[in-house]
Design a protein around this motif. Sequence first.
Motif, PDB file in Angstrom:
ATOM      1  N   ASP A 178     -11.021 -71.764  -3.722  1.00  0.00           N
ATOM      2  CA  ASP A 178     -12.464 -71.013  -3.371  1.00  0.00           C
ATOM      3  C   ASP A 178     -12.619 -70.784  -1.894  1.00  0.00           C
ATOM      4  O   ASP A 178     -13.116 -69.730  -1.482  1.00  0.00           O
ATOM      5  CB  ASP A 178     -13.844 -71.715  -3.978  1.00  0.00           C
ATOM      6  CG  ASP A 178     -14.873 -71.038  -3.869  1.00  0.00           C
ATOM      7  OD1 ASP A 178     -15.171 -70.313  -4.630  1.00  0.00           O
ATOM      8  OD2 ASP A 178     -15.650 -71.261  -2.885  1.00  0.00           O
ATOM      9  N   ALA A 232     -18.018 -70.330 -17.085  1.00  0.00           N
ATOM     10  CA  ALA A 232     -18.912 -70.565 -15.906  1.00  0.00           C
ATOM     11  C   ALA A 232     -20.496 -70.185 -16.495  1.00  0.00           C
ATOM     12  O   ALA A 232     -20.513 -69.064 -17.151  1.00  0.00           O
ATOM     13  CB  ALA A 232     -18.523 -69.713 -14.809  1.00  0.00           C
ATOM     14  N   GLU A 233     -21.552 -70.861 -15.934  1.00  0.00           N
ATOM     15  CA  GLU A 233     -22.844 -70.660 -15.974  1.00  0.00           C
ATOM     16  C   GLU A 233     -23.141 -70.518 -14.608  1.00  0.00           C
ATOM     17  O   GLU A 233     -22.654 -70.474 -13.487  1.00  0.00           O
ATOM     18  CB  GLU A 233     -23.672 -71.773 -16.540  1.00  0.00           C
ATOM     19  CG  GLU A 233     -23.155 -71.862 -17.935  1.00  0.00           C
ATOM     20  CD  GLU A 233     -23.811 -70.708 -18.886  1.00  0.00           C
ATOM     21  OE1 GLU A 233     -24.623 -69.898 -18.385  1.00  0.00           O
ATOM     22  OE2 GLU A 233     -23.419 -70.721 -20.363  1.00  0.00           O
ATOM     23  N   ARG A 234     -24.404 -69.651 -14.439  1.00  0.00           N
ATOM     24  CA  ARG A 234     -25.034 -69.425 -13.142  1.00  0.00           C
ATOM     25  C   ARG A 234     -25.395 -70.432 -12.467  1.00  0.00           C
ATOM     26  O   ARG A 234     -25.712 -70.662 -11.008  1.00  0.00           O
ATOM     27  CB  ARG A 234     -26.061 -68.448 -13.051  1.00  0.00           C
ATOM     28  CG  ARG A 234     -25.658 -66.990 -13.633  1.00  0.00           C
ATOM     29  CD  ARG A 234     -26.892 -65.988 -13.658  1.00  0.00           C
ATOM     30  NE  ARG A 234     -26.198 -64.595 -13.914  1.00  0.00           N
ATOM     31  CZ  ARG A 234     -27.080 -63.337 -14.246  1.00  0.00           C
ATOM     32  NH1 ARG A 234     -28.265 -63.606 -13.739  1.00  0.00           N
ATOM     33  NH2 ARG A 234     -26.603 -62.420 -14.473  1.00  0.00           N
ATOM     34  N   TRP A 251     -25.505 -73.764 -10.359  1.00  0.00           N
ATOM     35  CA  TRP A 251     -24.421 -74.351  -9.551  1.00  0.00           C
ATOM     36  C   TRP A 251     -23.574 -75.475 -10.085  1.00  0.00           C
ATOM     37  O   TRP A 251     -22.535 -75.659  -9.800  1.00  0.00           O
ATOM     38  CB  TRP A 251     -25.041 -74.707  -8.083  1.00  0.00           C
ATOM     39  CG  TRP A 251     -26.096 -75.634  -8.166  1.00  0.00           C
ATOM     40  CD1 TRP A 251     -27.534 -75.651  -8.211  1.00  0.00           C
ATOM     41  CD2 TRP A 251     -25.665 -77.171  -7.951  1.00  0.00           C
ATOM     42  NE1 TRP A 251     -27.929 -76.698  -8.177  1.00  0.00           N
ATOM     43  CE2 TRP A 251     -27.153 -77.909  -8.110  1.00  0.00           C
ATOM     44  CE3 TRP A 251     -24.492 -77.932  -7.765  1.00  0.00           C
ATOM     45  CZ2 TRP A 251     -27.211 -79.198  -7.991  1.00  0.00           C
ATOM     46  CZ3 TRP A 251     -24.531 -79.311  -7.867  1.00  0.00           C
ATOM     47  CH2 TRP A 251     -26.100 -79.929  -7.753  1.00  0.00           C
ATOM     48  N   GLN A 291     -23.060 -76.134 -13.405  1.00  0.00           N
ATOM     49  CA  GLN A 291     -22.402 -75.731 -14.505  1.00  0.00           C
ATOM     50  C   GLN A 291     -21.600 -74.444 -14.272  1.00  0.00           C
ATOM     51  O   GLN A 291     -21.414 -73.621 -14.984  1.00  0.00           O
ATOM     52  CB  GLN A 291     -23.591 -75.670 -15.443  1.00  0.00           C
ATOM     53  CG  GLN A 291     -24.410 -76.740 -15.858  1.00  0.00           C
ATOM     54  CD  GLN A 291     -25.370 -76.523 -17.079  1.00  0.00           C
ATOM     55  OE1 GLN A 291     -25.354 -75.650 -17.710  1.00  0.00           O
ATOM     56  NE2 GLN A 291     -26.455 -77.391 -17.132  1.00  0.00           N
ATOM     57  N   SER A 292     -20.943 -74.313 -13.050  1.00  0.00           N
ATOM     58  CA  SER A 292     -20.351 -73.123 -12.549  1.00  0.00           C
ATOM     59  C   SER A 292     -18.884 -73.202 -13.065  1.00  0.00           C
ATOM     60  O   SER A 292     -18.217 -72.270 -12.905  1.00  0.00           O
ATOM     61  CB  SER A 292     -20.512 -72.742 -11.325  1.00  0.00           C
ATOM     62  OG  SER A 292     -20.149 -74.120 -10.465  1.00  0.00           O
ATOM     63  N   CYS A 293     -18.315 -74.353 -13.698  1.00  0.00           N
ATOM     64  CA  CYS A 293     -16.910 -74.317 -14.030  1.00  0.00           C
ATOM     65  C   CYS A 293     -16.681 -75.661 -15.105  1.00  0.00           C
ATOM     66  O   CYS A 293     -16.509 -76.739 -14.443  1.00  0.00           O
ATOM     67  CB  CYS A 293     -16.027 -74.604 -12.710  1.00  0.00           C
ATOM     68  SG  CYS A 293     -14.168 -74.375 -13.178  1.00  0.00           S
ATOM     69  N   SER A 338     -17.782 -80.981 -15.712  1.00  0.00           N
ATOM     70  CA  SER A 338     -17.799 -80.070 -14.679  1.00  0.00           C
ATOM     71  C   SER A 338     -16.547 -80.298 -13.773  1.00  0.00           C
ATOM     72  O   SER A 338     -16.487 -81.184 -13.267  1.00  0.00           O
ATOM     73  CB  SER A 338     -18.898 -80.154 -13.641  1.00  0.00           C
ATOM     74  OG  SER A 338     -20.053 -79.786 -14.275  1.00  0.00           O
ATOM     75  N   ASN A 350     -21.662 -71.885  -6.362  1.00  0.00           N
ATOM     76  CA  ASN A 350     -22.082 -70.786  -6.747  1.00  0.00           C
ATOM     77  C   ASN A 350     -21.092 -69.799  -7.078  1.00  0.00           C
ATOM     78  O   ASN A 350     -20.041 -69.342  -6.217  1.00  0.00           O
ATOM     79  CB  ASN A 350     -23.244 -70.127  -6.112  1.00  0.00           C
ATOM     80  CG  ASN A 350     -24.460 -71.082  -6.025  1.00  0.00           C
ATOM     81  OD1 ASN A 350     -24.693 -71.689  -7.078  1.00  0.00           O
ATOM     82  ND2 ASN A 350     -24.933 -71.801  -5.019  1.00  0.00           N
ATOM     83  N   ARG A 351     -20.993 -69.152  -8.365  1.00  0.00           N
ATOM     84  CA  ARG A 351     -19.958 -67.935  -8.460  1.00  0.00           C
ATOM     85  C   ARG A 351     -18.435 -68.301  -8.192  1.00  0.00           C
ATOM     86  O   ARG A 351     -17.872 -67.690  -7.297  1.00  0.00           O
ATOM     87  CB  ARG A 351     -20.426 -66.575  -7.523  1.00  0.00           C
ATOM     88  CG  ARG A 351     -21.630 -66.048  -7.988  1.00  0.00           C
ATOM     89  CD  ARG A 351     -22.032 -64.952  -7.066  1.00  0.00           C
ATOM     90  NE  ARG A 351     -22.102 -65.150  -5.702  1.00  0.00           N
ATOM     91  CZ  ARG A 351     -23.012 -66.021  -4.911  1.00  0.00           C
ATOM     92  NH1 ARG A 351     -24.092 -66.052  -5.974  1.00  0.00           N
ATOM     93  NH2 ARG A 351     -22.943 -65.961  -3.765  1.00  0.00           N
ATOM     94  N   LEU A 380     -12.955 -68.682 -11.727  1.00  0.00           N
ATOM     95  CA  LEU A 380     -12.452 -69.463 -12.690  1.00  0.00           C
ATOM     96  C   LEU A 380     -11.067 -69.714 -12.341  1.00  0.00           C
ATOM     97  O   LEU A 380     -10.271 -68.925 -12.612  1.00  0.00           O
ATOM     98  CB  LEU A 380     -12.856 -69.219 -13.946  1.00  0.00           C
ATOM     99  CG  LEU A 380     -14.395 -69.335 -14.382  1.00  0.00           C
ATOM    100  CD1 LEU A 380     -14.542 -68.781 -15.820  1.00  0.00           C
ATOM    101  CD2 LEU A 380     -14.729 -70.906 -14.457  1.00  0.00           C
TER     102      LEU A 380
END
Length: 223
Positions: free
Chosen positions: A34, A111-113, A115, A117-119, A175, A180-181, A184
Amino acid sequence: MQISPTKTISIWLIPPEPLLTELSSIQSQIIKQDGRQLPTFIPHVTLIGGVKISDCCTVEEIQKSNLQIDTDTNADIDDIAAQVVLQRLQNTSKSYGGVVCHPIKDKGVFAERQWNQSCICLLERNDSIMNAMQTANDVLFSSSSTTTTPNNKDQSTKLPIERHFRHPVNDHHYSFAYGNRIILPSVECPPTFTCTEMILMWTYPATLDGVKEWTEIGRVNLI
């Protein structure tokens, strides 16, 4: 003396070795890929998260405990309150047995938006983890932590246990990383694992930047 009305605690289930080391390595790879200096944390499944310490312990309970109290500092009071809750968990969880976490591989890693739950990968809502969640809920909101009305404990334990699930997935999940964002990675759901250890954590501030300030209160052996 006053227990903080804002500081929050969480109960984490810790995967066994060698899976714990493998998941830590995957987290490191995701953070490196990342490139934004995402926070590191102990790989875990949150059993119950984001509970106010003031909802779990009272000054009266602290005063009845055998823990040392510095009446001049509220910070110490919060730490002592957390130790009282930890002792409750440790006493209740002796020989409880392992908690089975079964990732739903058909759902994959997504991924969800949000933070935190993003992966993630979802976990099966099986009897093992739901019973552990109910037990943890009953310990956190035990009768000894009642301060206002005699029915507080009953109200807390009779509320649906699902209230502890967090939006947007509203279910148990693992997780791989926080951010954020997140792009994946090409990782798969871990195999089914049985947790024999829990950690009681300070999880405040409940923000992405706040993760680096989270600290361990203590550990609970389930076997």
